[in-house]
Design a protein around this motif. Structure first.
Motif, PDB file in Angstrom:
ATOM      1  N   THR A 192      -2.681   5.021   2.189  1.00  0.00           N
ATOM      2  CA  THR A 192      -2.218   3.628   2.160  1.00  0.00           C
ATOM      3  C   THR A 192      -1.052   3.461   1.208  1.00  0.00           C
ATOM      4  O   THR A 192      -0.128   2.711   1.483  1.00  0.00           O
ATOM      5  CB  THR A 192      -3.303   2.665   1.637  1.00  0.00           C
ATOM      6  OG1 THR A 192      -4.558   3.076   2.104  1.00  0.00           O
ATOM      7  CG2 THR A 192      -3.032   1.254   2.101  1.00  0.00           C
ATOM      8  N   LYS A 193      -1.127   4.136   0.087  1.00  0.00           N
ATOM      9  CA  LYS A 193      -0.126   3.948  -0.957  1.00  0.00           C
ATOM     10  C   LYS A 193       1.274   4.247  -0.410  1.00  0.00           C
ATOM     11  O   LYS A 193       2.208   3.478  -0.591  1.00  0.00           O
ATOM     12  CB  LYS A 193      -0.442   4.887  -2.126  1.00  0.00           C
ATOM     13  CG  LYS A 193       0.364   4.601  -3.378  1.00  0.00           C
ATOM     14  CD  LYS A 193       0.009   5.581  -4.472  1.00  0.00           C
ATOM     15  CE  LYS A 193       1.229   6.041  -5.236  1.00  0.00           C
ATOM     16  NZ  LYS A 193       1.988   7.115  -4.582  1.00  0.00           N
TER      17      LYS A 193
ATOM     18  N   GLU B  52       2.226   4.462   2.786  1.00  0.00           N
ATOM     19  CA  GLU B  52       2.577   3.578   3.897  1.00  0.00           C
ATOM     20  C   GLU B  52       3.059   2.242   3.355  1.00  0.00           C
ATOM     21  O   GLU B  52       4.048   1.686   3.821  1.00  0.00           O
ATOM     22  CB  GLU B  52       1.350   3.374   4.797  1.00  0.00           C
ATOM     23  CG  GLU B  52       1.734   2.888   6.177  1.00  0.00           C
ATOM     24  CD  GLU B  52       0.563   2.920   7.134  1.00  0.00           C
ATOM     25  OE1 GLU B  52       0.226   4.022   7.597  1.00  0.00           O
ATOM     26  OE2 GLU B  52      -0.013   1.855   7.397  1.00  0.00           O
ATOM     27  N   ARG B  53       2.346   1.728   2.354  1.00  0.00           N
ATOM     28  CA  ARG B  53       2.740   0.465   1.720  1.00  0.00           C
ATOM     29  C   ARG B  53       4.103   0.586   1.056  1.00  0.00           C
ATOM     30  O   ARG B  53       4.918  -0.324   1.111  1.00  0.00           O
ATOM     31  CB  ARG B  53       1.697   0.057   0.673  1.00  0.00           C
ATOM     32  CG  ARG B  53       0.519  -0.647   1.255  1.00  0.00           C
ATOM     33  CD  ARG B  53       0.944  -2.018   1.788  1.00  0.00           C
ATOM     34  NE  ARG B  53       0.161  -2.396   2.938  1.00  0.00           N
ATOM     35  CZ  ARG B  53      -1.033  -2.953   2.875  1.00  0.00           C
ATOM     36  NH1 ARG B  53      -1.556  -3.248   1.727  1.00  0.00           N
ATOM     37  NH2 ARG B  53      -1.683  -3.237   3.975  1.00  0.00           N
TER      38      ARG B  53
ATOM     39  N   LYS C 134      -8.706  -0.730  -1.430  1.00  0.00           N
ATOM     40  CA  LYS C 134      -8.426   0.417  -2.283  1.00  0.00           C
ATOM     41  C   LYS C 134      -7.305   1.261  -1.685  1.00  0.00           C
ATOM     42  O   LYS C 134      -7.235   1.459  -0.475  1.00  0.00           O
ATOM     43  CB  LYS C 134      -9.684   1.277  -2.436  1.00  0.00           C
ATOM     44  CG  LYS C 134      -9.941   1.730  -3.843  1.00  0.00           C
ATOM     45  CD  LYS C 134     -11.362   2.170  -4.029  1.00  0.00           C
ATOM     46  CE  LYS C 134     -11.562   3.589  -3.538  1.00  0.00           C
ATOM     47  NZ  LYS C 134     -12.935   4.043  -3.841  1.00  0.00           N
ATOM     48  N   VAL C 135      -6.464   1.723  -2.564  1.00  0.00           N
ATOM     49  CA  VAL C 135      -5.273   2.457  -2.141  1.00  0.00           C
ATOM     50  C   VAL C 135      -5.590   3.600  -1.180  1.00  0.00           C
ATOM     51  O   VAL C 135      -4.859   3.857  -0.233  1.00  0.00           O
ATOM     52  CB  VAL C 135      -4.509   2.958  -3.395  1.00  0.00           C
ATOM     53  CG1 VAL C 135      -3.715   4.207  -3.103  1.00  0.00           C
ATOM     54  CG2 VAL C 135      -3.587   1.868  -3.908  1.00  0.00           C
ATOM     55  N   GLU C 136      -6.724   4.244  -1.366  1.00  0.00           N
ATOM     56  CA  GLU C 136      -7.026   5.408  -0.521  1.00  0.00           C
ATOM     57  C   GLU C 136      -7.623   4.999   0.815  1.00  0.00           C
ATOM     58  O   GLU C 136      -7.818   5.830   1.686  1.00  0.00           O
ATOM     59  CB  GLU C 136      -8.030   6.332  -1.221  1.00  0.00           C
ATOM     60  CG  GLU C 136      -7.579   6.907  -2.546  1.00  0.00           C
ATOM     61  CD  GLU C 136      -7.721   5.893  -3.666  1.00  0.00           C
ATOM     62  OE1 GLU C 136      -8.585   5.017  -3.549  1.00  0.00           O
ATOM     63  OE2 GLU C 136      -6.952   5.958  -4.627  1.00  0.00           O
ATOM     64  N   ASN C 137      -7.912   3.705   0.970  1.00  0.00           N
ATOM     65  CA  ASN C 137      -8.769   3.330   2.077  1.00  0.00           C
ATOM     66  C   ASN C 137      -8.073   2.686   3.286  1.00  0.00           C
ATOM     67  O   ASN C 137      -8.497   1.654   3.776  1.00  0.00           O
ATOM     68  CB  ASN C 137      -9.889   2.425   1.572  1.00  0.00           C
ATOM     69  CG  ASN C 137     -11.214   2.930   2.070  1.00  0.00           C
ATOM     70  OD1 ASN C 137     -11.256   3.597   3.111  1.00  0.00           O
ATOM     71  ND2 ASN C 137     -12.278   2.628   1.372  1.00  0.00           N
ATOM     72  N   THR C 138      -7.021   3.351   3.775  1.00  0.00           N
ATOM     73  CA  THR C 138      -6.331   2.812   4.950  1.00  0.00           C
ATOM     74  C   THR C 138      -7.272   2.627   6.105  1.00  0.00           C
ATOM     75  O   THR C 138      -7.173   1.666   6.852  1.00  0.00           O
ATOM     76  CB  THR C 138      -5.247   3.775   5.478  1.00  0.00           C
ATOM     77  OG1 THR C 138      -4.626   4.403   4.401  1.00  0.00           O
ATOM     78  CG2 THR C 138      -4.220   3.012   6.295  1.00  0.00           C
TER      79      THR C 138
ATOM     80  N   VAL D   1       1.783  -8.085   1.076  1.00  0.00           N
ATOM     81  CA  VAL D   1       2.634  -6.934   1.352  1.00  0.00           C
ATOM     82  C   VAL D   1       4.013  -7.069   0.703  1.00  0.00           C
ATOM     83  O   VAL D   1       4.656  -6.064   0.382  1.00  0.00           O
ATOM     84  CB  VAL D   1       2.736  -6.679   2.878  1.00  0.00           C
ATOM     85  CG1 VAL D   1       3.659  -7.664   3.560  1.00  0.00           C
ATOM     86  CG2 VAL D   1       3.192  -5.262   3.147  1.00  0.00           C
TER      87      VAL D   1
END
Lengths: 210, 210
Positions: free
Chosen positions: A114-115, A117-118, B110-114, B169
């Motif tokens: 996610t990091k 992609e964001r 959470k950042v890891e949780n796409t 975003v």
């Protein structure tokens, strides 16, 4: 002592080498040592520029955003293309083709990432909104667009395009795409406040891309 | 042999217990054993319903979507509220308050949780688009909305609202929000093809929420 310019060149050398390695070997399989060998620098030199391998990846993502921005800009200066078409083409040209950069694309879209992609999304939105400010203002002055919030209209168009077509957030079926593209262009017309059907010319273009 | 109903009740018991534990102790700190103790079942029974703790979290996310859908539906049936207001209120009511469910909210974002974030977004979009189909069609028939692609307009409004206001975003500054909300409502009017200013009533409401 190194000059600022030398320092920037060294940084770029690391990025070029890393990008090539990430593509060829894969991000996970590439070590900082692999990068050092190609650029021929000491470990300390690497860590002077980047805190980690993942920071190198972040920098590559920002470079990808910048490359897209440049493609967009080079289209926007071509006054032989009607303004609205130029804007739409710039938005499309910005999308990273990731030519030969499959590995980085996979990395960006990886479920855990996610990091990254964001980071890509936020930087892309910021940069492209900047770039499109001028042509949009021009369009308003020419009476082609009728909008009160140009920045936010552009932000919305970029965000929708990215989520729907680059990120595939809806998981649309292939056969749904022609209609979804038609609806998207219809909504872009509304968000820009253009005459209806102004974007019809793009239907064919998108049709060919899919 | 268990009936379908008993089986569904058991599954719900696991979800309720897990949700409470995730909130109280945190997702990471909760083990499958902790869940077993509260529901008073054997490990095998748990694994009959869920393959893993993370699958329980997925199911909780779907429940959260469903809870939001029900709040939206209960507003949409209240014919004393004008149609457009009802639709907007339903969209707002759907947003999970995550009352007392901070832990799950943190987990989703959470950042890891796409994966989890995407699951929430995709299911929310699917469910809410379904629910809003009828009132939107009604609005078109009544001549309040002027749109050719109702499904896609709704998808766009939900997606923009979620990315801009729930996911933050753009990383807007607090002081930018009033203008951003104004612009968003302006764009929603365009996407629904309503008269201009139809959503002005919501400016105050949003103003109070921030």
């Amino acid at each position: 002592m190194k000059t600022v310019k030398e320092s920037e060149i060294r940084r770029q050398e690391i990025l070029v080498a890393a990008r090539e390695l990430f593509i060829k070997k894969g991000y996970e399989q590439t070590s900082v040592n692999d990068i050092l060998k190609i650029v021929d620098i000491a470990k300390g030199t690497f860590y002077y520029y980047f805190a980690s391998k993942s920071e190198v990846l972040d920098a590559i993502v920002l470079d990808i955003v910048e490359e897209g921005a440049r493609r967009a800009e080079s289209i926007l200066i071509d006054k032989s293309i009607p303004l609205l078409n130029r804007i739409m083409m710039a938005i499309m040209a910005q999308v990273p083709e990731f030519e030969g950069t499959d590995e980085i694309k996979v990395e960006i879209h990886k479920v855990e990432n996610t990091k990254l992609e964001r980071l890509y999304l936020r930087e892309m939105l910021k940069r492209m909104t900047q770039i499109l400010q001028k042509p949009i203002t021009e369009g308003i002055e020419l009476g082609i667009f009728h909008i009160e919030y140009p920045t936010e209209s552009i932000e919305s168009i970029l965000l929708l395009g990215h989520m729907m077509f680059d990120c595939d957030v809806f998981h649309w079926k292939v056969e749904d795409y022609p209609m979804k593209i038609k609806a998207f262009l219809f909504n872009v017309e509304k968000l820009l406040g253009t005459k209806e059907g102004e974007l019809d010319v793009f239907l064919k273009m998108f049709g060919q891309m899919k």
